[in-house]
Design an enzyme around this catalytic site. Structure first.
Site, PDB file in Angstrom:
ATOM      1  N   CYS A 216       0.835  -1.200   0.000  1.00 35.48           N
ATOM      2  CA  CYS A 216       0.000   0.000   0.000  1.00 35.48           C
ATOM      3  C   CYS A 216       0.876   1.259   0.000  1.00 35.48           C
ATOM      4  O   CYS A 216       1.439   1.611  -1.032  1.00 35.48           O
ATOM      5  CB  CYS A 216      -0.982  -0.037   1.171  1.00 35.48           C
ATOM      6  SG  CYS A 216      -2.310   1.181   1.053  1.00 35.48           S
TER       7      CYS A 216
ATOM      8  N   HIS B 253      -3.469  -5.133   1.480  1.00 32.17           N
ATOM      9  CA  HIS B 253      -2.754  -5.414   2.728  1.00 32.17           C
ATOM     10  C   HIS B 253      -2.755  -6.916   3.028  1.00 32.17           C
ATOM     11  O   HIS B 253      -3.679  -7.414   3.688  1.00 32.17           O
ATOM     12  CB  HIS B 253      -3.415  -4.676   3.894  1.00 32.17           C
ATOM     13  CG  HIS B 253      -3.201  -3.206   3.898  1.00 32.17           C
ATOM     14  ND1 HIS B 253      -2.244  -2.590   4.689  1.00 32.17           N
ATOM     15  CD2 HIS B 253      -3.817  -2.216   3.199  1.00 32.17           C
ATOM     16  CE1 HIS B 253      -2.286  -1.286   4.481  1.00 32.17           C
ATOM     17  NE2 HIS B 253      -3.230  -1.030   3.581  1.00 32.17           N
TER      18      HIS B 253
ATOM     19  N   GLU C 115      -1.094  -8.473   5.190  1.00 30.70           N
ATOM     20  CA  GLU C 115      -0.942  -8.720   6.627  1.00 30.70           C
ATOM     21  C   GLU C 115      -2.273  -8.678   7.370  1.00 30.70           C
ATOM     22  O   GLU C 115      -2.338  -9.041   8.553  1.00 30.70           O
ATOM     23  CB  GLU C 115       0.036  -7.712   7.241  1.00 30.70           C
ATOM     24  CG  GLU C 115      -0.513  -6.322   7.512  1.00 30.70           C
ATOM     25  CD  GLU C 115      -0.627  -5.430   6.289  1.00 30.70           C
ATOM     26  OE1 GLU C 115      -0.984  -4.251   6.456  1.00 30.70           O
ATOM     27  OE2 GLU C 115      -0.358  -5.905   5.166  1.00 30.70           O
TER      28      GLU C 115
END
EC number: 4.3.3.6
Length: 205
Positions: free
Chosen positions: A86, A183, A185
């Site tokens: 990002c 994202h 994660e």
């Protein structure tokens, strides 16, 4: 030989990436360790680096002030794998504009010859999840989490487009450099982090 993977901890989603990398290393049974890094000295000891999502202007400015940007450039240009997520992908670009304010004057690492638009899918309230596939690196049906996500409108010929969403480029690769608009994660799917861990290990060998 053990590989050291750093997460640039100037600002952004550091803890989430630590968890994803630690879990990926365990699942892969790889000889690697995860480190939270800020200073040029810490970064210079790494074999791979994740630049997390957050505020790209803040990360860029602070990395310029503390000298880490210079070391990151040297390491990546010498072959160290880097994953920009990002805001991290924004920093990898040679040119970035904002959907609302237009041209930005933020410091960029200038690794990738791409045209990138920040907040391309909207602001925080327009955050969403969508399925993306990165078949060329063995990842399909991946649930991407898009939060104030950037997108790429054009790239140079030497950059591989890994994924698109609504005709916008949302994941790219150039050799040792990977960028995602979404994202990884923030999902339970470790595929992207596992791919990066393996890339770091292969590069170190």
């Amino acid at each position: 030989m053990s590989a050291k993977i750093g997460i640039l901890a100037i600002q952004g989603d550091v803890a989430e990436n630590v968890s994803s990398l630690v879990a990926s290393i365990a699942d892969l049974n790889q000889d690697a360790t995860v480190h939270v890094v800020k200073t040029p000295e810490e970064i210079s000891a790494m074999d791979g680096l994740v630049i997390p999502g957050g505020e790209s202007t803040t990360i860029g400015q602070l990395s310029l002030v503390n000298g880490s940007q210079k070391v990151i450039k040297q390491k990546v240009e010498s072959g160290m794998p880097v994953l920009g997520i990002c805001a991290g992908m924004v920093l990898l670009a040679s040119n970035a504009t904002d959907r609302v304010v237009g041209k930005t004057e933020q410091p960029l690492f200038d690794f990738l010859d791409i045209e990138l638009e920040r907040n391309s899918f909207g602001r925080q309230r327009e955050s969403f999840e969508a399925n993306v596939s990165m078949d060329s690196i063995g990842i399909s049906n991946y649930n991407g989490v898009f939060i104030r996500a950037p997108a790429i409108s054009s790239t140079s010929d030497d950059i591989e487009v890994l994924a698109k969403l609504n005709e916008k480029i949302v994941a790219i690769k150039k050799g040792n450099i990977i960028g995602t608009s979404f994202h990884p994660e923030l999902t339970d799917d470790l595929a992207v982090h596992k791919y990066f861990v393996n890339l770091v290990k292969e590069t170190k060998q």
